[in-house]
Design a protein around this motif. Structure first.
Motif, PDB file in Angstrom:
ATOM      1  N   LYS A  56     -25.052 -29.456  -2.058  1.00 36.13           N
ATOM      2  CA  LYS A  56     -26.032 -28.712  -2.845  1.00 36.13           C
ATOM      3  C   LYS A  56     -27.359 -29.429  -2.762  1.00 36.13           C
ATOM      4  O   LYS A  56     -27.416 -30.652  -2.924  1.00 36.13           O
ATOM      5  N   LEU A 101     -24.208 -33.847  -2.859  1.00 39.05           N
ATOM      6  CA  LEU A 101     -25.583 -33.499  -3.215  1.00 39.05           C
ATOM      7  C   LEU A 101     -26.530 -34.019  -2.146  1.00 39.05           C
ATOM      8  O   LEU A 101     -26.341 -35.114  -1.616  1.00 39.05           O
ATOM      9  N   SER A 131     -32.638 -26.020 -13.518  1.00 37.56           N
ATOM     10  CA  SER A 131     -32.149 -24.996 -12.582  1.00 37.56           C
ATOM     11  C   SER A 131     -33.188 -23.894 -12.500  1.00 37.56           C
ATOM     12  O   SER A 131     -33.992 -23.735 -13.425  1.00 37.56           O
ATOM     13  N   ASP A 135     -20.488 -23.011  -6.945  1.00 38.70           N
ATOM     14  CA  ASP A 135     -21.710 -22.234  -7.218  1.00 38.70           C
ATOM     15  C   ASP A 135     -21.364 -20.791  -7.526  1.00 38.70           C
ATOM     16  O   ASP A 135     -20.403 -20.273  -7.062  1.00 38.70           O
TER      17      ASP A 135
END
Ligand code: IMP
Length: 205
Positions: A6, A30, A131, A205
């Protein structure tokens, strides 16, 4: 099959801080990418009254501009004898467009005649993770020390030559980068943010 990483945008234009943060952030799952990879994402005016406000503003703006989660930090040097100044104004303590040397010179003038034991200070760092949908978490890190009577050391940046962390004989600017990183306010804030990042790495996700 290995899950794709991500992406998280690191929203800082300061290359010193970007380098420190990337060295501190290394988590499987990540991938941290600099905001400079997104030419459309302009700088944000840091006009908040607190470090928290500025960190959230920067992270929110980067998340909105990129459509990715974004991480931003804001740091201030809080000097007890100056009532917590320069604090949120640390970057422009000596005026708009001033240099690190100007800020250090102003700090030394402000503390002229103040004895060593009354020169207590702390760096405080707030990191915000936002986010694109606006959800936000923050984490804080702090390192205490005192302000020296004159600059010492050539490494680091900002107020590093004037900051003697508690328990150290060396100013932040006399320490090797890895040593400073392991003691620093940013490291402490990153450590406190890690549970949120680890959770994110594990989530579907
Ligand atoms: P920023 O808003 O987080 O970029 O930090 C504000 C100001 O605090 C910077 O312009 C530096 O002068 C100072 N500063 C932030 N982090 C450090 C550090 O690790 N060492 C020395 N000065 C710092």
């Amino acid at each position: 099959m290995k899950k794709p990483s991500k992406k998280i945008v690191v929203a800082t234009a300061n290359r010193h801080k970007a380098a420190e943060l990337s060295a501190l952030l290394s988590l499987p799952g990540l991938e941290f990418v600099p905001l400079s990879d997104f030419p459309g994402a302009g700088p944000v005016e840091e006009d908040g009254r607190t470090l928290e406000e500025n960190a959230v503003k920067k992270a929110r703006s980067a998340a909105a501009a990129t459509g990715l989660r974004a991480l931003a930090d804001d740091t201030g040097l809080e000097v007890e004898a100056l009532g917590g100044a320069p604090g949120v104004y640390s970057a422009r303590y000596a005026g708009e467009g001033c240099s690190y040397a100007d800020n250090n010179a102003r700090l030394l003038r402000a503390l002229a005649g103040v004895p060593a034991e009354a020169r207590r200070a702390a760096f405080r760092c707030v990191i915000a993770l936002c986010s694109p949908d606006g959800s936000t978490v923050t984490a804080e890190g702090r390192v205490s020390g005192r302000i020296l009577e004159e600059p010492r050391g050539a490494d680091g940046f900002g107020y590093d030559p004037l900051f003697l962390p508690d328990g150290s004989e060396s100013s932040f600017a006399e320490l090797a980068a890895e040593e400073k990183n392991s003691l620093s306010h940013r490291y402490a804030a990153v450590r406190n943010m890690l549970p949120h990042l680890e959770k994110l790495a594990d989530e579907q996700d």
